[in-house]
Every structure is written in structure tokens, then in C-alpha cells.
Design an enzyme around this catalytic site. Structure first.
Site, PDB file in Angstrom:
ATOM      1  N   PRO A 284      24.684-123.626 -72.981  1.00  0.00           N
ATOM      2  CG  PRO A 284      25.594-125.255 -72.948  1.00  0.00           C
ATOM      3  CD  PRO A 284      25.950-124.028 -72.651  1.00  0.00           C
TER       4      PRO A 284
ATOM      5  CE1 TYR B 175      28.356-126.460 -63.856  1.00  0.00           C
ATOM      6  CE2 TYR B 175      26.435-125.376 -63.695  1.00  0.00           C
ATOM      7  CZ  TYR B 175      27.779-126.292 -64.657  1.00  0.00           C
ATOM      8  OH  TYR B 175      27.423-126.722 -66.163  1.00  0.00           O
TER       9      TYR B 175
ATOM     10  CG  ASN C 283      34.456-126.512 -73.397  1.00  0.00           C
ATOM     11  OD1 ASN C 283      33.790-126.523 -73.296  1.00  0.00           O
ATOM     12  ND2 ASN C 283      34.928-128.197 -73.031  1.00  0.00           N
TER      13      ASN C 283
ATOM     14  CG  ASN D 294      35.890-135.805 -71.455  1.00  0.00           C
ATOM     15  OD1 ASN D 294      34.902-134.796 -71.282  1.00  0.00           O
ATOM     16  ND2 ASN D 294      36.919-136.382 -70.956  1.00  0.00           N
ATOM     17  N   GLY D 295      32.822-135.026 -74.251  1.00  0.00           N
ATOM     18  CA  GLY D 295      32.300-133.686 -73.830  1.00  0.00           C
ATOM     19  C   GLY D 295      31.773-132.424 -75.169  1.00  0.00           C
ATOM     20  CB  ILE D 296      31.257-128.976 -74.743  1.00  0.00           C
ATOM     21  CG1 ILE D 296      29.691-129.322 -73.802  1.00  0.00           C
ATOM     22  CG2 ILE D 296      31.278-127.509 -75.803  1.00  0.00           C
ATOM     23  CD1 ILE D 296      29.078-127.845 -72.874  1.00  0.00           C
TER      24      ILE D 296
END
Length: 255
Positions: A178, A148, A84, A15-17
């Protein structure tokens, strides 16, 4: 790097990026191996693009080693590995050690393990490409999310080290940074500081990556404003910290 005919591995591809990268890279003519702890999700993406799917929990070195060995031994030598997969942990120094350990394993050590088991193979055959998904938080930090911000800084630092150590041996490295991208990670945090310049779609991130990989650029910034923020930071660190304190106060509640 021109992606046509290349073998690409993407972690966090369900999913996502990661999903956006898988679809876009496949359109460019790459054979994509979708890897994810969510094997069913990875299989669904692979089925859409005619790729392969493999299970991988990037918090375990053994899983990353097995992923690399399986692809290299049964599919093809890996031309591009997109490290990723990542997680978000909110809070500060009060976050329990177990949560700090978990995000460190996933957001930092997974890249170390990938390089440990793949870079020697790439160097031995004359080169390859490693793309690490970090975050703008790895360049600027993140109010309300010390684990994070810290781990993404470390991911950027490790990418720099790999690039400067193996760049003359044919290895190319890019780091993707990003701000907010529409994905499960941003769900429930749409009003957070990460979304200050808008939430972009995964396909926009993927297009930025295609362009950067073609030029073999180290820094991939789908939100171009991040470069301006970096310049402000280096020009006057104290002023930048003052601005970040104001941002922290502004977004404390939403974080």
C-alpha cells in the site's frame, strides 16, 4: 485461500494494518493469533475477536522461532502467516549504521527468519501461505527515506524469491504494497509523498487482502494507482527517475 477455519498469525497486530487484518480475517472465520512486541495491545485486539495473543519482537530470530513453534505446538498448524510488522526510518546515507541495522533486521531479516522456520513445515504438510507486508515504496522507492525504500525493495525481492522457489511445492506467497495507511507510521507525515493518492483506512487494506488471498494473487495493491506508476517505471526508467526527482524536490521539506 478461503479464510474460514484457517489458523492465521499476524505480526504487528496491536495496531494499524495488523489490527485491521486481525479483525477482518476473524470476520471471515479465521482463528487469528495476534503477535506484537506490544503484548498488551495484541491481547486487546485478540480479546475483541476471540483470538490468541503472543509476544514477539521480530528483530530477534529467536522470538520468531518461538512464535512459530508455540502456535504450531499448542494451537494449530499455521495456514497463513502475515509478516506485517515494520518500521519507518527517514533520511539518507547519513543515517547512522545502527539505525540501518535495526530497520534491516525488522523490515527484511524478520521475513527471512519467518521463512526459515515456517516454510519447511508448510512444505512438509503440502502447502501454506505467506503474506509479507512491504509497501509501495518497495516497488517505487520513497523520497526522503532511503532506509525504508531500500528495505522494502528487499522485502519484495525476498517474497519473489520464496514464491518462485517454493510455489511448485504448495506454498503461496503474496506481498502487500500500500501507500499511506492511517496508522502510527503515518502520524506526523500526513502531508508526505506517501499520501499523494490519499490515506486509506486499515479496514480498506484488509478487504483488499481478503480479495487477493481468495485469488492467490502475488501483488496486493490497495492503492490501484501504484500499478500505473509501476508501468511508467518499466516503460521509461529515465523518465520515471526524472519524475521522482521532481517529487523529491516537492516533498523534501515535509519529509
Amino acid at each position: 485461500m478461503v479464510l474460514i477455519g484457517k489458523t492465521v498469525v499476524i505480526t504487528g497486530a496491536a495496531n494499524g494494518i495488523g489490527k485491521g487484518l486481525a479483525k477482518r480475517f476473524s470476520e471471515e472465520g479465521a482463528h487469528v493469533v495476534c503477535a506484537d512486541i506490544d503484548l498488551a495491545g495484541a491481547q486487546a485486539v485478540a480479546a475483541q475477536i476471540g483470538g490468541d495473543a503472543l509476544s514477539c519482537d521480530v528483530s530477534k530470530e529467536s522470538d520468531i522461532r518461538n512464535l512459530i513453534e508455540t502456535v504450531e505446538d499448542t494451537i494449530a498448524p499455521i495456514d497463513l502467516f502475515c509478516a506485517n510488522a515494520g518500521i519507518l526510518t527517514l533520511g539518507g546515507f547519513e543515517v547512522p549504521d545502527a539505525e540501518w541495522d535495526r530497520i534491516w533486521q525488522i523490515n527484511v531479516m524478520s521475513h527471512v527468519w519467518t521463512a526459515r522456520h515456517l516454510v519447511p513445515r508448510m512444505v512438509a504438510r503440502g502447502g501454506g501461505y505467506l503474506m509479507i507486508t512491504a509497501s509501495a515504496a518497495g516497488l517505487l522507492n520513497q523520497p526522503g527515506a532511503a532506509p525504508y525504500g531500500v528495505t522494502k525493495h528487499a522485502a519484495v525481492g525476498f517474497a519473489e524469491w520464496v514464491a518462485m522457489t517454493y510455489g511448485d511445492k504448495g506454498l503461496r506467497v503474496s506481498v502487500l504494497c500500500p501507500q499511506a495507511v492511517r496508522s502510527e507510521m503515518i502520524r506526523g507525515h500526513e502531508d508526505s509523498v506517501a499520501a499523494i493518492d490519499g490515506i486509506i483506512e486499515p479496514d480498506e487494506v484488509a478487504q483488499a487482502c481478503v480479495e487477493a488471498l481468495a485469488d492467490e494473487r502475488f501483488l496486493i495493491l490497495p492503492h490501484p494507482q501504484v500499478l500505473d506508476y509501476m508501468r511508467l517505471k518499466t516503460e521509461d526508467y529515465d523518465r520515471w527517475l526524472g519524475g521522482m526527482m521532481k517529487l523529491n524536490q516537492r516533498f523534501a521539506d515535509s519529509s
